[in-house]
Design a protein around this motif. Structure first.
Motif, PDB file in Angstrom:
ATOM      1  N   ASN A 199       0.782  -1.231   0.000  1.00  0.00           N
ATOM      2  CA  ASN A 199       0.000   0.000   0.000  1.00  0.00           C
ATOM      3  C   ASN A 199       0.816   1.285   0.000  1.00  0.00           C
ATOM      4  O   ASN A 199       0.269   2.345  -0.199  1.00  0.00           O
ATOM      5  N   PHE A 200       2.127   1.210   0.257  1.00  0.00           N
ATOM      6  CA  PHE A 200       2.819   2.490   0.428  1.00  0.00           C
ATOM      7  C   PHE A 200       4.008   2.631  -0.508  1.00  0.00           C
ATOM      8  O   PHE A 200       4.048   3.530  -1.326  1.00  0.00           O
ATOM      9  N   ILE A 201       4.972   1.706  -0.404  1.00  0.00           N
ATOM     10  CA  ILE A 201       6.222   1.893  -1.128  1.00  0.00           C
ATOM     11  C   ILE A 201       6.084   1.619  -2.620  1.00  0.00           C
ATOM     12  O   ILE A 201       6.484   2.413  -3.438  1.00  0.00           O
ATOM     13  N   GLU A 202       5.488   0.473  -2.971  1.00  0.00           N
ATOM     14  CA  GLU A 202       5.484   0.063  -4.367  1.00  0.00           C
ATOM     15  C   GLU A 202       4.821   1.070  -5.301  1.00  0.00           C
ATOM     16  O   GLU A 202       5.342   1.359  -6.356  1.00  0.00           O
ATOM     17  N   PRO A 203       3.627   1.629  -4.977  1.00  0.00           N
ATOM     18  CA  PRO A 203       3.012   2.580  -5.893  1.00  0.00           C
ATOM     19  C   PRO A 203       3.874   3.800  -6.144  1.00  0.00           C
ATOM     20  O   PRO A 203       3.752   4.449  -7.153  1.00  0.00           O
ATOM     21  N   ILE A 204       4.782   4.133  -5.194  1.00  0.00           N
ATOM     22  CA  ILE A 204       5.621   5.314  -5.378  1.00  0.00           C
ATOM     23  C   ILE A 204       6.855   4.966  -6.183  1.00  0.00           C
ATOM     24  O   ILE A 204       7.255   5.693  -7.073  1.00  0.00           O
ATOM     25  N   GLU A 237      14.815   9.252   1.769  1.00  0.00           N
ATOM     26  CA  GLU A 237      14.519   9.949   3.022  1.00  0.00           C
ATOM     27  C   GLU A 237      13.225   9.439   3.638  1.00  0.00           C
ATOM     28  O   GLU A 237      13.109   9.278   4.856  1.00  0.00           O
ATOM     29  N   GLN A 238      12.209   9.163   2.782  1.00  0.00           N
ATOM     30  CA  GLN A 238      10.948   8.612   3.291  1.00  0.00           C
ATOM     31  C   GLN A 238      11.165   7.224   3.887  1.00  0.00           C
ATOM     32  O   GLN A 238      10.594   6.887   4.934  1.00  0.00           O
ATOM     33  N   LEU A 239      11.999   6.418   3.216  1.00  0.00           N
ATOM     34  CA  LEU A 239      12.303   5.084   3.750  1.00  0.00           C
ATOM     35  C   LEU A 239      12.967   5.194   5.125  1.00  0.00           C
ATOM     36  O   LEU A 239      12.648   4.439   6.049  1.00  0.00           O
ATOM     37  N   SER A 240      13.891   6.144   5.247  1.00  0.00           N
ATOM     38  CA  SER A 240      14.579   6.334   6.525  1.00  0.00           C
ATOM     39  C   SER A 240      13.598   6.720   7.617  1.00  0.00           C
ATOM     40  O   SER A 240      13.689   6.236   8.748  1.00  0.00           O
ATOM     41  N   THR A 241      12.610   7.576   7.267  1.00  0.00           N
ATOM     42  CA  THR A 241      11.596   7.976   8.253  1.00  0.00           C
ATOM     43  C   THR A 241      10.768   6.778   8.693  1.00  0.00           C
ATOM     44  O   THR A 241      10.484   6.595   9.880  1.00  0.00           O
ATOM     45  N   LEU A 242      10.367   5.931   7.742  1.00  0.00           N
ATOM     46  CA  LEU A 242       9.581   4.741   8.079  1.00  0.00           C
ATOM     47  C   LEU A 242      10.387   3.757   8.927  1.00  0.00           C
ATOM     48  O   LEU A 242       9.858   3.125   9.839  1.00  0.00           O
ATOM     49  N   TYR A 243      11.695   3.636   8.613  1.00  0.00           N
ATOM     50  CA  TYR A 243      12.537   2.732   9.397  1.00  0.00           C
ATOM     51  C   TYR A 243      12.679   3.244  10.836  1.00  0.00           C
ATOM     52  O   TYR A 243      12.558   2.484  11.792  1.00  0.00           O
ATOM     53  N   THR A 244      12.896   4.565  10.972  1.00  0.00           N
ATOM     54  CA  THR A 244      13.023   5.161  12.311  1.00  0.00           C
ATOM     55  C   THR A 244      11.751   4.984  13.121  1.00  0.00           C
ATOM     56  O   THR A 244      11.783   4.770  14.332  1.00  0.00           O
ATOM     57  N   ALA A 245      10.583   5.068  12.438  1.00  0.00           N
ATOM     58  CA  ALA A 245       9.293   4.924  13.127  1.00  0.00           C
ATOM     59  C   ALA A 245       8.989   3.479  13.478  1.00  0.00           C
ATOM     60  O   ALA A 245       8.003   3.199  14.167  1.00  0.00           O
ATOM     61  N   GLN A 250      15.072  -3.603   9.467  1.00  0.00           N
ATOM     62  CA  GLN A 250      16.396  -3.261   8.943  1.00  0.00           C
ATOM     63  C   GLN A 250      16.594  -3.881   7.566  1.00  0.00           C
ATOM     64  O   GLN A 250      17.114  -3.232   6.634  1.00  0.00           O
ATOM     65  N   GLU A 251      16.161  -5.141   7.400  1.00  0.00           N
ATOM     66  CA  GLU A 251      16.344  -5.835   6.119  1.00  0.00           C
ATOM     67  C   GLU A 251      15.533  -5.176   5.013  1.00  0.00           C
ATOM     68  O   GLU A 251      16.021  -4.964   3.892  1.00  0.00           O
ATOM     69  N   GLU A 252      14.272  -4.829   5.320  1.00  0.00           N
ATOM     70  CA  GLU A 252      13.427  -4.174   4.322  1.00  0.00           C
ATOM     71  C   GLU A 252      14.011  -2.822   3.925  1.00  0.00           C
ATOM     72  O   GLU A 252      14.024  -2.456   2.737  1.00  0.00           O
ATOM     73  N   PHE A 253      14.481  -2.076   4.905  1.00  0.00           N
ATOM     74  CA  PHE A 253      15.065  -0.764   4.628  1.00  0.00           C
ATOM     75  C   PHE A 253      16.300  -0.894   3.729  1.00  0.00           C
ATOM     76  O   PHE A 253      16.448  -0.188   2.726  1.00  0.00           O
ATOM     77  N   ASN A 254      17.213  -1.817   4.068  1.00  0.00           N
ATOM     78  CA  ASN A 254      18.436  -1.986   3.288  1.00  0.00           C
ATOM     79  C   ASN A 254      18.140  -2.415   1.860  1.00  0.00           C
ATOM     80  O   ASN A 254      18.761  -1.944   0.906  1.00  0.00           O
ATOM     81  N   ALA A 258      18.915  -0.093  -1.383  1.00  0.00           N
ATOM     82  CA  ALA A 258      19.852  -0.568  -2.420  1.00  0.00           C
ATOM     83  C   ALA A 258      19.216  -0.470  -3.795  1.00  0.00           C
ATOM     84  O   ALA A 258      19.872  -0.098  -4.774  1.00  0.00           O
ATOM     85  N   GLU A 259      17.913  -0.814  -3.895  1.00  0.00           N
ATOM     86  CA  GLU A 259      17.217  -0.731  -5.176  1.00  0.00           C
ATOM     87  C   GLU A 259      17.209   0.703  -5.691  1.00  0.00           C
ATOM     88  O   GLU A 259      17.416   0.963  -6.888  1.00  0.00           O
ATOM     89  N   LEU A 260      16.937   1.647  -4.795  1.00  0.00           N
ATOM     90  CA  LEU A 260      16.879   3.054  -5.199  1.00  0.00           C
ATOM     91  C   LEU A 260      18.258   3.596  -5.574  1.00  0.00           C
ATOM     92  O   LEU A 260      18.406   4.313  -6.564  1.00  0.00           O
TER      93      LEU A 260
END
Length: 264
Positions: A199-204, A237-245, A250-254, A258-260
């Motif tokens: 619902n969040f990352i993929e559509p963007i 930056e959005q990924l970092s915010t979601l990881y911090t929240a 950690q695996e999903e964030f990395n 890496a893809e980006l």
């Protein structure tokens, strides 16, 4: 002063004489134990050493932590109050759905499967709903697809109120408001705790891939345009915010990072 039933006044007088405390302190402690459902209390009572907490059958804490006599007094007093609350109507019953009632949440929500209190905050958890009462102001939230397993508060106010779900620890203030003064200001956060992959990352992310592919197909430069680069940096930056929240692991964030970065 809190109104008492005749039976409640008798109990206050009895406890005041037995523990050598004034009636205001007894009434305050009755309210604290009552707010804790009869099994716990958080209090700040000068006659009992200031701030402290009590849990039935558990640890009792007082401001003077090595004053075991005071701990004993608080434990015995709270146990006596808990027993009295279970067998006697001490305060006049307030209508359901009012903040003075033990059933303070809107009556249409029915019975919660979990409820509790901490400091000046009370909460009740229902299917798809979370009711929170802070200093007499009740707000009802839509819990979306979260399976709430616990509520905690670090400091005063709903900005520090969090809950635990299958997505981690999340701020209550990020949930959509169903009933409450700030309902119109909360809609922008509706998707904050939704499942990330669908619902969040993929559509963007996916639409951003298209300009790079088209650029290659047109035999133009292999370097991503400045506009696309800025968009990818914004996504990181959005990924970092979601990881911090705590929404991303950690695996999903990395992996997503890496893809980006590979597209720059």
């Amino acid at each position: 002063m809190q109104k008492l039933t005749p039976e409640g006044q008798n109990i206050v007088n009895d406890l005041s004489n037995r523990y050598n405390l004034n009636s205001d302190a007894i009434i305050y402690m009755i309210g604290a134990v009552n707010n804790g459902g009869g099994s716990m209390a958080q209090f700040n009572c000068p006659e009992l050493g200031g701030g402290g907490q009590w849990m039935r059958g558990g640890m009792t804490m007082v401001g003077d932590m090595f004053n075991y006599g005071l701990k004993n007094t608080v434990d015995n007093l709270c146990n006596d109050i808990s027993n009295a609350l279970a067998s006697t109507i001490i305060f006049p019953l307030a209508p359901k759905g009012t903040t003075q009632s033990n059933q303070w949440w809107p009556v249409e929500l029915g019975n919660p499967f979990s409820s509790g209190a901490q400091n000046s905050t009370r909460y009740a958890i229902f299917p798809n709903r979370l009711a929170v009462d802070i200093n007499g102001k009740v707000t009802v939230y839509d819990t979306l697809d979260n399976n709430i397993s616990g509520i905690s508060q670090q400091q005063g106010g709903n900005d520090s109120l969090t809950f635990s779900s299958q997505y981690g620890t999340i701020l209550v203030s990020t949930l959509p408001i169903v009933i409450g003064a700030n309902q119109s200001n909360n809609n922008s956060q509706n998707n904050f705790v939704a499942p990330i992959q669908n619902n969040f990352i993929e559509p963007i992310i996916e639409p951003l891939a298209q300009p790079v592919l088209n650029s290659s197909a047109n035999n133009s430069t292999n370097t991503v345009s400045n506009e696309s680069s800025k968009s990818i940096i914004t996504l990181i930056e959005q990924l970092s915010t979601l990881y911090t929240a705590g929404v991303l692991t950690q695996e999903e964030f990395n992996t997503k990072k890496a893809e980006l970065l590979a597209r720059l």
